[in-house]
Write an enzyme that holds these catalytic residues in place. Sequence first.
Site, mmCIF file in Angstrom:
data_model
loop_
_atom_site.group_PDB
_atom_site.id
_atom_site.type_symbol
_atom_site.label_atom_id
_atom_site.label_comp_id
_atom_site.label_asym_id
_atom_site.label_seq_id
_atom_site.Cartn_x
_atom_site.Cartn_y
_atom_site.Cartn_z
ATOM 1 N N GLN A 259 0.838 -1.194 0.000
ATOM 2 C CA GLN A 259 0.000 0.000 0.000
ATOM 3 C C GLN A 259 0.880 1.253 0.000
ATOM 4 O OE1 GLN A 259 -2.992 1.496 -0.918
ATOM 5 N NE2 GLN A 259 -3.323 -0.613 -0.356
ATOM 6 N N HIS A 262 2.290 2.893 -3.240
ATOM 7 C CA HIS A 262 1.425 3.591 -4.192
ATOM 8 C C HIS A 262 1.740 5.075 -4.253
ATOM 9 C CE1 HIS A 262 -1.492 0.959 -6.010
ATOM 10 N NE2 HIS A 262 -1.714 0.335 -4.864
ATOM 11 N N GLU A 327 -9.996 1.198 3.546
ATOM 12 C CA GLU A 327 -10.278 0.760 2.181
ATOM 13 C C GLU A 327 -10.034 -0.751 2.056
ATOM 14 O OE1 GLU A 327 -7.489 2.462 -0.487
ATOM 15 O OE2 GLU A 327 -8.658 2.009 -2.295
ATOM 16 N N HIS A 328 -8.859 -1.191 2.519
ATOM 17 C CA HIS A 328 -8.504 -2.618 2.474
ATOM 18 C C HIS A 328 -8.262 -3.110 3.890
ATOM 19 C CE1 HIS A 328 -6.762 -0.732 -1.228
ATOM 20 N NE2 HIS A 328 -7.376 -1.735 -1.817
ATOM 21 N N ASP A 361 -6.209 -6.615 -5.752
ATOM 22 C CA ASP A 361 -5.898 -5.470 -6.617
ATOM 23 C C ASP A 361 -5.945 -5.863 -8.085
ATOM 24 O OD1 ASP A 361 -5.489 -3.844 -4.461
ATOM 25 O OD2 ASP A 361 -3.312 -4.044 -4.458
ATOM 26 N N HIS A 420 -52.400 18.403 -5.052
ATOM 27 C CA HIS A 420 -52.173 16.968 -4.834
ATOM 28 C C HIS A 420 -53.503 16.280 -4.501
ATOM 29 C CE1 HIS A 420 -48.000 18.235 -4.542
ATOM 30 N NE2 HIS A 420 -47.583 16.996 -4.369
#
Lengths: 434, 434
Positions: A259, A262, A327-328, A361, A420
């Site tokens: 991670q 990245h 996220e993960h 991934d 209405h």
Amino acid sequence: MPLELDARRPDFPDAFRAFLDAGRDEAAEVDRAVAEILEAVRKEGDAAVLRYTARFDRLELNAEGLRFTPQEIAEAEAACDPETLDALRLAAARIEDYHRRQLPQDLDYQDASGIRLGHRWTAVGAVGLYVPGGTAAYPSSVLMNAIPARVAGVERIAMVVPTPDGRINPLVLAAAHIAGVNEIYRIGGAQAVGALAYGTETIAPVDKITGPGNAYVAAAKKQVFGRVGIDMIAGPSEILVVADGDNDPAWIAADLLSQAEHDTSAQSILITDDADFATAVQRAIEVHLQRLPRSEIAAASWRDHGAVILVDDIPAAAPLVDRVAPEHLELAVGDPDALLPQIRNAGAIFLGRHTPEALGDYLAGPNHVLPTARSARFSSGLSVLDFLKRSSLIGASPAGLAAIGPAGIALARAEGLDAHALSLSLRLEAPATD
Amino acid sequence: MPLELDARRPDFPDAFRAFLDAGRDEAAEVDRAVAEILEAVRKEGDAAVLRYTARFDRLELNAEGLRFTPQEIAEAEAACDPETLDALRLAAARIEDYHRRQLPQDLDYQDASGIRLGHRWTAVGAVGLYVPGGTAAYPSSVLMNAIPARVAGVERIAMVVPTPDGRINPLVLAAAHIAGVNEIYRIGGAQAVGALAYGTETIAPVDKITGPGNAYVAAAKKQVFGRVGIDMIAGPSEILVVADGDNDPAWIAADLLSQAEHDTSAQSILITDDADFATAVQRAIEVHLQRLPRSEIAAASWRDHGAVILVDDIPAAAPLVDRVAPEHLELAVGDPDALLPQIRNAGAIFLGRHTPEALGDYLAGPNHVLPTARSARFSSGLSVLDFLKRSSLIGASPAGLAAIGPAGIALARAEGLDAHALSLSLRLEAPATD
């Protein structure tokens, strides 16, 4: 050194809250710059897109050159390593198989009052896919964005990818071709988002824009939201690994670095109940860093945003996971299914010691476009549902209307909405005409 | 006079495009004012909320007075007309029954390579519901927002509703009680959205904010999007009625006005293949307007944003409907099911001559929070799914990893992400430990 927190200390609650609140993105001047770019694209169309592409990507194009030709795409595919192409095709097949199982059912039934009710799913008409260029030109992102759209039945998929200095990763074009993308434009940044949202002379507007990007792309998506749909505001990537002491420290260290490599603002967090194991993982990270090509990025991410959190026992990790809403999430423990029901917030959950995040991934099947920056509290990874929308269906017979219409009139009058009420009462008073 | 368009004229395409592009909202200074309010609430908490409530709602409160007490809620319910309460309870039961059918299935399977895949749905932890006050304090909105959240399993539902000059519609509090709302605060506007998003000393922050509001509320939701989830950017309301000449013009006129009476920026559109019928509807509108209490609002909406579009035949309406992408679509024709498959973009579809939109606004069952301003091209009405999120699940055995891991390594290396590759290769090289 990454942050070290010990859940057994009295100052932990405050320290953990401060850790959650720490921003990892500088959005200072970005919003203003992006607004200017979007406005220029909206007003000037192609001319603005070409001007910004020349400025930011150092690439002089004319309008005809914006779109990749079929021949350029075929040549790119032919230039790719065959083994990698095979891996891409395997990934595409697995992603498609998983996403087909997400297709929702239509609904159409008659209730006890004789009212027909239901809903109908239809595909979004045209979708724009943003694919990052430069150092993050990932063919896997193309598959993960385009395949769910195609499975949903989207008729037109227009992809944008910046090509700084004219460079493009041929695998990105090959992936687009494999995934069934209809149009590919060599543009990026806020100007590409603007072109997709507003349309230009060359690029027809789309209904929805998906795909990750840098801070400018995220800000642009946020600003065009409403005119078009967007998937989510993607932020820097995160991994949280819950690991007991029975793991190989070198495996977990590699997962944390996968991670961190990245982006310098990516975040890797280890939660463990074993202090010696935590030390061993930190040592293994140093060893791995010595031989990884992206060690500078990974080291900065781990130093500035990494964290090691020590807990009493593994079940104590669950509430912390929910607050991080990663996220993960890797559950590198003996019995991940025992921990799973305790956890609510995570984009993707990797079960057991043999499931590194990298598997997800690329080609496990589920999407790798996942909620970042704690947004797994309220949102989900990209799916087929993001490329569909639902129309509700209501059909009343005269008898059905007679059954529930009077209550509708009561509510309309209570809300002071007499037209209405009138639309209901006229039909209840009159004899049915068919 | 509303706009009149004839699809048979050569200038129709340009005129129709201009009609679609015409904005109905003035967002000029709103964004800046909202940003200021949100920042103040974030920094000062309750103090800022109380200050803006005093300024905008002319209501001096202290922090303890922000929340309605159980006794206040019980007293409000006791003060309501029993017949209206019965109608509310019928509506609540019907809405709950419909929304229960939206609950999605979890997924958990093993694929041919021995990889465990799936997804798991969980409820959002805490949701904030925005309910407009003043002239638009609608108990029906409370039901439509709160019930899907409760059906989804949301544990904490915090509602905000402005009470200008201290006035509250007791039916709004009764509806909140019926729908199972946990907390109700007498605040509104951007300051209420800020309080829900950031939290204050009195109001705990939520994970997601839903519910319609005015331009300030919409801008505030857009600005806090990312920190919390939001449902959609609600704009002014729309109805599109496709009607053949066999309808009672008075019925269709009432339907068009039921939208127009909401707001001067609401929009009502009639598409018909019968010019005489169109004239009759316009005449019936004038007649209705003479006796409707909200005729000033409805007349302004119809005059400024209304439209009558004449087409050759009813099937020719379908592509126009898709481009308008109306929030509400009535198919007031003999065989609505023949037209339905031709239509892709609409929030809710009302089938046949006996199904006025008002039925869906109150108690048919489907949600009345629907995509406005052409966003039915890419989004759906509020549903149980908006209060759930999905975590994907991936679990690999050593054998499963051996089957697909090598392709993952190839892709990771192709993307230059060597720590990704390392996390896979270490596990493939080492003998399994459990």
